[in-house]
Design an enzyme around this catalytic site. Structure first.
Site, PDB file in Angstrom:
ATOM      1  N   LYS A  75      11.409  34.074  37.890  1.00 52.74           N
ATOM      2  CA  LYS A  75      11.631  32.806  37.179  1.00 52.74           C
ATOM      3  C   LYS A  75      11.685  31.673  38.201  1.00 52.74           C
ATOM      4  CE  LYS A  75      14.941  30.797  33.840  1.00 52.74           C
ATOM      5  NZ  LYS A  75      16.188  31.048  33.078  1.00 52.74           N
ATOM      6  N   SER A 150      15.686  30.564  28.042  1.00 46.77           N
ATOM      7  CA  SER A 150      14.838  29.737  28.873  1.00 46.77           C
ATOM      8  C   SER A 150      13.889  30.539  29.771  1.00 46.77           C
ATOM      9  CB  SER A 150      15.701  28.833  29.762  1.00 46.77           C
ATOM     10  OG  SER A 150      16.476  29.618  30.661  1.00 46.77           O
ATOM     11  N   SER A 174      19.590  33.475  28.088  1.00 49.21           N
ATOM     12  CA  SER A 174      18.215  33.209  28.519  1.00 49.21           C
ATOM     13  C   SER A 174      17.432  34.401  29.038  1.00 49.21           C
ATOM     14  CB  SER A 174      18.197  32.121  29.584  1.00 49.21           C
ATOM     15  OG  SER A 174      18.249  30.879  28.947  1.00 49.21           O
TER      16      SER A 174
HETATM   17  N1  GLN Z   1      19.682  28.565  25.270  1.00 51.91           N
HETATM   18  C1  GLN Z   1      20.867  28.341  26.047  1.00 51.91           C
HETATM   19  C2  GLN Z   1      20.894  26.917  26.545  1.00 51.91           C
HETATM   20  O1  GLN Z   1      19.976  26.204  26.255  1.00 51.91           O
HETATM   21  C3  GLN Z   1      20.980  29.327  27.142  1.00 51.91           C
HETATM   22  C4  GLN Z   1      20.221  28.956  28.337  1.00 51.91           C
HETATM   23  C5  GLN Z   1      20.352  29.939  29.451  1.00 51.91           C
HETATM   24  O2  GLN Z   1      20.884  31.037  29.291  1.00 51.91           O
HETATM   25  N2  GLN Z   1      19.889  29.499  30.600  1.00 51.91           N
HETATM   26  O3  GLN Z   1      21.809  26.512  27.214  1.00 51.91           O
END
Ligand code: GLN
Length: 485
Positions: A75, A150, A174
């Site tokens: 990532k 994400s 994420s």
């Molecule tokens: N969807 C969550 C957010 O937008 C989690 C994001 C993540 O785990 N990086 O904060």
């Protein structure tokens, strides 16, 4: 053996036994990336020459280790001292990190071949990979849908066979949410298990690195390599990594699976509810005792998360000021103008929204009402889990309420997007372990879309959770389903 279908361990063994060369494997993946990346938008940057060089060294026996020759995707918020680390943000479009994240270094020390960096929501803020300055990643199962986020690029790369394993981060879901929506295994280890050194910070008390793989055994192998205390991250835990964490076939004796009514909502898609019920049945059939557990503060998870995470983000992202590094505006009038315009130009809308929300929650008049109160409720959520884990070894629940949604379906509605994390954020708030497993597919508009089931376990209990996860995997064929790529 079809390298794009094989597990990481199968590939590793085939290379070690010289049934196939590491260069050949790397070429196969690079060719697939060449063929499919344009359509799926999974990788930002591919390190083809570097990857082939490394693979060549493996074939010559100059690079060895438990991952020798295995191609892995990263990532794009884990720093590498080669290529760019952009966090899918215009702010860091040209950023070249001076060092490599500990998690990535450990993979490379074990002989892994890093293929490239994958797309994500900007600074890991999102659930669909639509908040990326590099465009949306498409779900390989249905390209009109999101891969989740994400870490959507890492999940899609894994699902589409564009790597043998990939690495993401999980702050509120994420890894697990995109893994579920792309039909692969995804795990968030205990907070502090894997060093955060070199991971660009979003919410430092929640961020955790973890893998995407086809199988539980592959996840266990990657965890064994990446976990452990790191002198470069003071929040990394001193708890020793169990030697047998990768012995996933040793089924725990007399294990108990907890079911919490708070996760069995009527709002779940019927296919998700059915997959969860099927998983309960599989565990019953394999010797587990099913117990009911209560997590009474579950419903506060989303509001607490979106205060704690945004507060920490507003502070972490203060460093992007156009001076130290990152985007700098042209011809600023004065220093304040330089700060304001660099940030206004460099950050996308969702990142700005989070910075504003977090700054508000931390401001002197509201600190107690929002931030402090959120911390207190966070403790209650964590206590709920501690109590529940007195009567069970793992909690079984859905990973998401439904399968992948359409691109654009929620992009104008931040609140519904935030609700995507309803079954994942509490595990981060408590710092526990969570894993999602492929649990079948459902037909939507004539397309098969994957569904996941989630297992949540107590902090530092990765080994047991992986073994419990393996029971489900061994009893089903869901992890063999592949998208039409
Ligand atoms: N969807 C969550 C957010 O937008 C989690 C994001 C993540 O785990 N990086 O904060």
């Amino acid at each position: 053996m079809n390298p794009t279908d094989a597990t990481l361990i199968e590939l590793r063994d085939a290379i070690a036994e010289k049934k196939v060369s590491a260069v050949e494997i790397t070429r196969t993946y690079l060719d697939r990336i060449e063929k499919h990346n344009g359509a799926l938008n999974v990788y930002h940057e591919v390190y083809a020459d570097r990857a082939l060089d490394r693979a060549g060294q493996v074939d010559l026996g100059e690079v060895t280790g438990a991952l020798a020759g295995v191609p892995i995707a990263i990532k794009d918020l884990l720093c590498t001292d080669y290529g760019h680390t952009t966090c899918s943000s215009k702010m860091l479009a040209n950023f070249q990190a001076p060092y490599t994240a500990t998690a990535v270094r450990k993979l490379e020390d074990a002989g892994a071949v890093i293929l490239g960096k994958t797309n994500m929501d900007e600074f890991a803020m999102g659930s669909s990979t639509e908040n990326s300055a590099c465009g949306t990643t498409l779900n390989p199962w249905d390209t009109s849908r999101v891969p989740g986020g994400s870490s959507g690029g890492s999940a899609a790369a894994m699902a589409a066979g564009l790597c043998a394993a990939s690495i993401g981060t999980d702050t509120g879901g994420s890894i697990r949410q995109p893994a579920a929506l792309c039909g692969v295994v995804g795990m968030k280890p205990t907070y502090g298990r894997i060093s955060r050194y070199g991971l660009v910070a979003f919410a430092s008390s929640l961020d955790q690195v973890g893998p995407f793989t086809r199988t539980v055994a592959d996840t266990a192998l990657l965890l064994k390599i990446m976990m452990g205390q790191d002198a470069l991250d003071s929040t990394s835990a001193s708890v020793p990594v169990p030697e047998d964490v990768d012995r996933v076939d040793e089924t725990p004796k007399g294990f108990r699976i907890g079911i919490a009514k708070q996760y069995m909502s009527d709002a779940n898609d019927p296919a998700v509810a059915a997959a969860t019920q099927q998983a309960i049945q599989v565990y019953k059939d394999h010797g587990a005792t099913i117990v009911e557990v209560d997590l009474p503060h579950t419903e506060y998870g989303i509001p607490v998360y979106y205060i704690v995470a945004t507060a920490e983000a507003s502070s972490n992202l203060a460093r992007y000021d156009g001076v130290h590094y990152g985007h700098r505006t042209d011809k600023p009038g004065d220093l304040i103008d330089l700060y304001c315009r660099s940030r206004a130009e460099g950050f996308g809308d969702e990142v700005k929204r989070r910075i504003m929300l977090g700054t508000y929650a931390l401001s002197s008049g509201y600190y107690d009402a929002y931030y402090n109160r959120a911390l207190k409720v966070r403790r209650l959520i964590s206590n709920d889990f501690d109590t529940a884990f007195e009567s069970c070894d793992a909690i079984l629940c859905p990973t998401t309420t439904g399968p992948a949604f359409k691109i654009g379906e929620m992009s104008d509605d931040p609140l519904s997007m935030y609700l995507n994390d309803v079954y994942t954020v509490n595990c981060n708030l408590a710092g526990n372990v969570g894993i999602t497993l492929p649990a079948g597919t459902t037909k939507v508009d004539g397309r098969d879309l994957p569904i996941g089931v989630q297992l949540l376990g107590p902090a530092f209990d990765e080994a047991r959770l992986l073994r419990i996860a393996r029971v489900f995997e061994a009893a089903t064929d869901h992890h063999r389903a592949r998208p039409p790529v």
